[in-house]
Scaffold this motif. Structure first.
Motif, PDB file in Angstrom:
ATOM      1  N   ALA A 198      35.182  24.516  59.036  1.00  0.00           N
ATOM      2  CA  ALA A 198      35.004  25.966  58.985  1.00  0.00           C
ATOM      3  C   ALA A 198      36.322  26.665  58.673  1.00  0.00           C
ATOM      4  N   LEU A 199      37.428  26.149  59.253  1.00  0.00           N
ATOM      5  CA  LEU A 199      38.743  26.735  59.005  1.00  0.00           C
ATOM      6  C   LEU A 199      39.150  26.565  57.544  1.00  0.00           C
ATOM      7  N   ILE A 200      38.936  25.364  57.008  1.00  0.00           N
ATOM      8  CA  ILE A 200      39.268  25.100  55.605  1.00  0.00           C
ATOM      9  C   ILE A 200      38.427  25.973  54.691  1.00  0.00           C
ATOM     10  N   ASN A 201      37.144  26.096  55.016  1.00  0.00           N
ATOM     11  CA  ASN A 201      36.256  26.920  54.197  1.00  0.00           C
ATOM     12  C   ASN A 201      36.665  28.387  54.243  1.00  0.00           C
ATOM     13  N   GLU A 202      37.101  28.832  55.422  1.00  0.00           N
ATOM     14  CA  GLU A 202      37.543  30.219  55.560  1.00  0.00           C
ATOM     15  C   GLU A 202      38.773  30.485  54.698  1.00  0.00           C
ATOM     16  N   LEU A 203      39.734  29.559  54.743  1.00  0.00           N
ATOM     17  CA  LEU A 203      40.953  29.727  53.951  1.00  0.00           C
ATOM     18  C   LEU A 203      40.620  29.748  52.466  1.00  0.00           C
ATOM     19  N   ARG A 204      39.724  28.866  52.045  1.00  0.00           N
ATOM     20  CA  ARG A 204      39.326  28.821  50.641  1.00  0.00           C
ATOM     21  C   ARG A 204      38.644  30.125  50.228  1.00  0.00           C
ATOM     22  N   GLN A 205      37.729  30.600  51.039  1.00  0.00           N
ATOM     23  CA  GLN A 205      37.001  31.834  50.728  1.00  0.00           C
ATOM     24  C   GLN A 205      37.936  33.028  50.632  1.00  0.00           C
ATOM     25  N   ARG A 206      38.823  33.161  51.611  1.00  0.00           N
ATOM     26  CA  ARG A 206      39.717  34.316  51.624  1.00  0.00           C
ATOM     27  C   ARG A 206      40.671  34.282  50.438  1.00  0.00           C
ATOM     28  N   THR A 207      41.148  33.072  50.110  1.00  0.00           N
ATOM     29  CA  THR A 207      42.041  32.933  48.958  1.00  0.00           C
ATOM     30  C   THR A 207      41.309  33.323  47.677  1.00  0.00           C
ATOM     31  N   TYR A 208      40.091  32.843  47.525  1.00  0.00           N
ATOM     32  CA  TYR A 208      39.294  33.192  46.346  1.00  0.00           C
ATOM     33  C   TYR A 208      39.079  34.698  46.253  1.00  0.00           C
ATOM     34  N   LYS A 209      38.795  35.327  47.380  1.00  0.00           N
ATOM     35  CA  LYS A 209      38.471  36.753  47.362  1.00  0.00           C
ATOM     36  C   LYS A 209      39.681  37.607  46.970  1.00  0.00           C
ATOM     37  N   VAL A 210      40.839  37.267  47.537  1.00  0.00           N
ATOM     38  CA  VAL A 210      42.049  38.010  47.161  1.00  0.00           C
ATOM     39  C   VAL A 210      42.364  37.761  45.698  1.00  0.00           C
ATOM     40  N   GLN A 211      42.266  36.500  45.272  1.00  0.00           N
ATOM     41  CA  GLN A 211      42.579  36.163  43.886  1.00  0.00           C
ATOM     42  C   GLN A 211      41.604  36.839  42.918  1.00  0.00           C
ATOM     43  N   GLU A 212      40.336  36.890  43.294  1.00  0.00           N
ATOM     44  CA  GLU A 212      39.346  37.559  42.444  1.00  0.00           C
ATOM     45  C   GLU A 212      39.684  39.038  42.278  1.00  0.00           C
ATOM     46  N   ARG A 213      40.022  39.677  43.370  1.00  0.00           N
ATOM     47  CA  ARG A 213      40.350  41.100  43.308  1.00  0.00           C
ATOM     48  C   ARG A 213      41.568  41.348  42.422  1.00  0.00           C
ATOM     49  N   LEU A 214      42.588  40.484  42.556  1.00  0.00           N
ATOM     50  CA  LEU A 214      43.789  40.646  41.752  1.00  0.00           C
ATOM     51  C   LEU A 214      43.515  40.377  40.274  1.00  0.00           C
ATOM     52  N   LEU A 215      42.700  39.382  39.978  1.00  0.00           N
ATOM     53  CA  LEU A 215      42.341  39.095  38.592  1.00  0.00           C
ATOM     54  C   LEU A 215      41.621  40.281  37.953  1.00  0.00           C
ATOM     55  N   LEU A 216      40.717  40.893  38.711  1.00  0.00           N
ATOM     56  CA  LEU A 216      39.984  42.047  38.189  1.00  0.00           C
ATOM     57  C   LEU A 216      40.917  43.245  38.001  1.00  0.00           C
ATOM     58  N   GLU A 217      41.879  43.405  38.906  1.00  0.00           N
ATOM     59  CA  GLU A 217      42.840  44.503  38.766  1.00  0.00           C
ATOM     60  C   GLU A 217      43.673  44.355  37.499  1.00  0.00           C
ATOM     61  N   VAL A 218      44.094  43.134  37.211  1.00  0.00           N
ATOM     62  CA  VAL A 218      44.996  42.896  36.083  1.00  0.00           C
ATOM     63  C   VAL A 218      44.247  42.852  34.756  1.00  0.00           C
ATOM     64  N   TYR A 219      43.077  42.186  34.732  1.00  0.00           N
ATOM     65  CA  TYR A 219      42.407  41.909  33.454  1.00  0.00           C
ATOM     66  C   TYR A 219      41.106  42.688  33.237  1.00  0.00           C
ATOM     67  N   GLY A 220      40.654  43.428  34.246  1.00  0.00           N
ATOM     68  CA  GLY A 220      39.466  44.257  34.063  1.00  0.00           C
ATOM     69  C   GLY A 220      38.159  43.554  34.372  1.00  0.00           C
ATOM     70  N   ASP A 221      37.112  44.347  34.444  1.00  0.00           N
ATOM     71  CA  ASP A 221      35.802  43.844  34.869  1.00  0.00           C
ATOM     72  C   ASP A 221      35.184  42.888  33.854  1.00  0.00           C
ATOM     73  N   GLY A 222      35.700  42.853  32.639  1.00  0.00           N
ATOM     74  CA  GLY A 222      35.141  41.981  31.613  1.00  0.00           C
ATOM     75  C   GLY A 222      35.271  40.505  31.923  1.00  0.00           C
ATOM     76  N   ILE A 223      36.180  40.137  32.839  1.00  0.00           N
ATOM     77  CA  ILE A 223      36.359  38.718  33.156  1.00  0.00           C
ATOM     78  C   ILE A 223      35.504  38.266  34.341  1.00  0.00           C
ATOM     79  N   ARG A 224      34.727  39.173  34.914  1.00  0.00           N
ATOM     80  CA  ARG A 224      33.962  38.830  36.114  1.00  0.00           C
ATOM     81  C   ARG A 224      33.078  37.602  35.893  1.00  0.00           C
ATOM     82  N   LYS A 225      32.431  37.520  34.734  1.00  0.00           N
ATOM     83  CA  LYS A 225      31.525  36.392  34.475  1.00  0.00           C
ATOM     84  C   LYS A 225      32.281  35.069  34.341  1.00  0.00           C
TER      85      LYS A 225
END
Length: 281
Positions: free
Chosen positions: A115-142
């Motif tokens: 559960a701890l490993i999964n939590e770290l993975r999820q949180r990392t993905y979520k922050v990284q996703e938000r930053l990717l969208l900030e830098v490159y725009g909503d067009g990369i969501r897919k």
């Protein structure tokens, strides 16, 4: 987490890294901390429980540093670069401990650890996703699942250099370099390969909320597998029931959270519940 727990975790991680997990006794740890064995066992049930708490402590620090980047008033690219730099810095700081764990294969392999490993993975993905969208725009969501896999592979290679080669890299420059490589990856995107459900620990929820009720429900269910205390189980069940309702009652959740604070090993779950509570405001 109490100051005594932090002291034990910090000293124990140093001893484990230097001497190995099996070769380090509880007496060695208490001597290094200047405390009695009784004080140790008031904080941790066993040396194995301490090992899990070390993983939890390091994970919480990394999650907190990554989450704090979102509040900094800096440019989007600079924030994205810092996201990578922070990860490398934390890995380097505890590289000796990580090396020990890999060498001796000491890992509390239970549902709580998963559960701890999964939590770290999820949180990392979520922050990284938000930053990717900030830098490159909503067009990369897919393309997000593919981007997360590609960047994870890229990061892993540098982490291996940091851990195994002990090279003192310039993490600020390395963060900027990875963002430049990300520019090239994004520029060459065509059709997505992966779907979101094929990426472990990744969920698309379309909101800015870092923690969702569904995630908490799954984390609680995993955590319950390793809980024996009846009062704690009751509190977890009440929280689950509340999170399952359409309209969550904040006072009820907060009341049950106060019960969780009296039990060891609940810090990570409490942190996620606190973030969820804040999102309800």
């Amino acid at each position: 987490m109490t100051k005594r727990k932090v002291l034990i975790i910090e000293k124990a991680s140093e001893l484990f890294a230097e001497n190995g997990f099996d070769a380090t006794s509880v007496q060695d740890i208490t001597d290094a901390c200047g405390i009695s064995k009784g004080a140790f066992y008031l904080s941790f049930k066993s040396k194995e429980n301490l090992l899990f708490s070390i993983f939890e402590y390091f994970s919480d620090k990394l999650i907190a540093r990554m989450g704090g980047l979102l509040d900094l008033e800096i440019g989007t690219r600079e924030r994205f670069e810092l996201f990578f730099s922070v990860q490398f810095e934390e890995i380097a700081r505890y590289s000796d401990f990580i090396m020990m764990q890999m060498r001796e294969q000491t890992s509390p392999g239970n549902a709580e650890m998963l559960a701890l490993i999964n939590e770290l993975r999820q949180r990392t993905y979520k922050v990284q996703e938000r930053l990717l969208l900030e830098v490159y725009g909503d067009g990369i969501r897919k393309h997000m699942p593919d981007l997360l896999v590609l960047l994870s592979g890229l990061i892993k290679g540098y982490i291996e250099i940091i851990i195994f080669n002990k090279d003192e890299l310039n993490y600020v420059e390395l963060g900027a370099y990875i963002v430049e490589r990300t520019d090239s990856i994004v520029a060459g995107l065509s059709e997505p390969f992966l779907k979101s459900d094929q990426l472990i620990g990744y969920r698309v929820n379309g909101s800015n909320t870092m923690i969702t009720a569904d995630e908490l429900l799954k984390d609680i269910e995993l955590f319950k597998h390793v809980v024996k205390d009846e009062d704690l189980l009751i509190s977890l069940d009440v929280i689950k029931e509340e999170l399952s309702e359409k309209n969550h009652r904040k006072p009820v959740i907060q009341g049950m959270m106060s019960n969780l604070k009296n039990h060891a090993g609940t810090e990570a779950l409490l942190g996620k519940l606190n973030l969820f509570i804040k999102s309800m405001c």
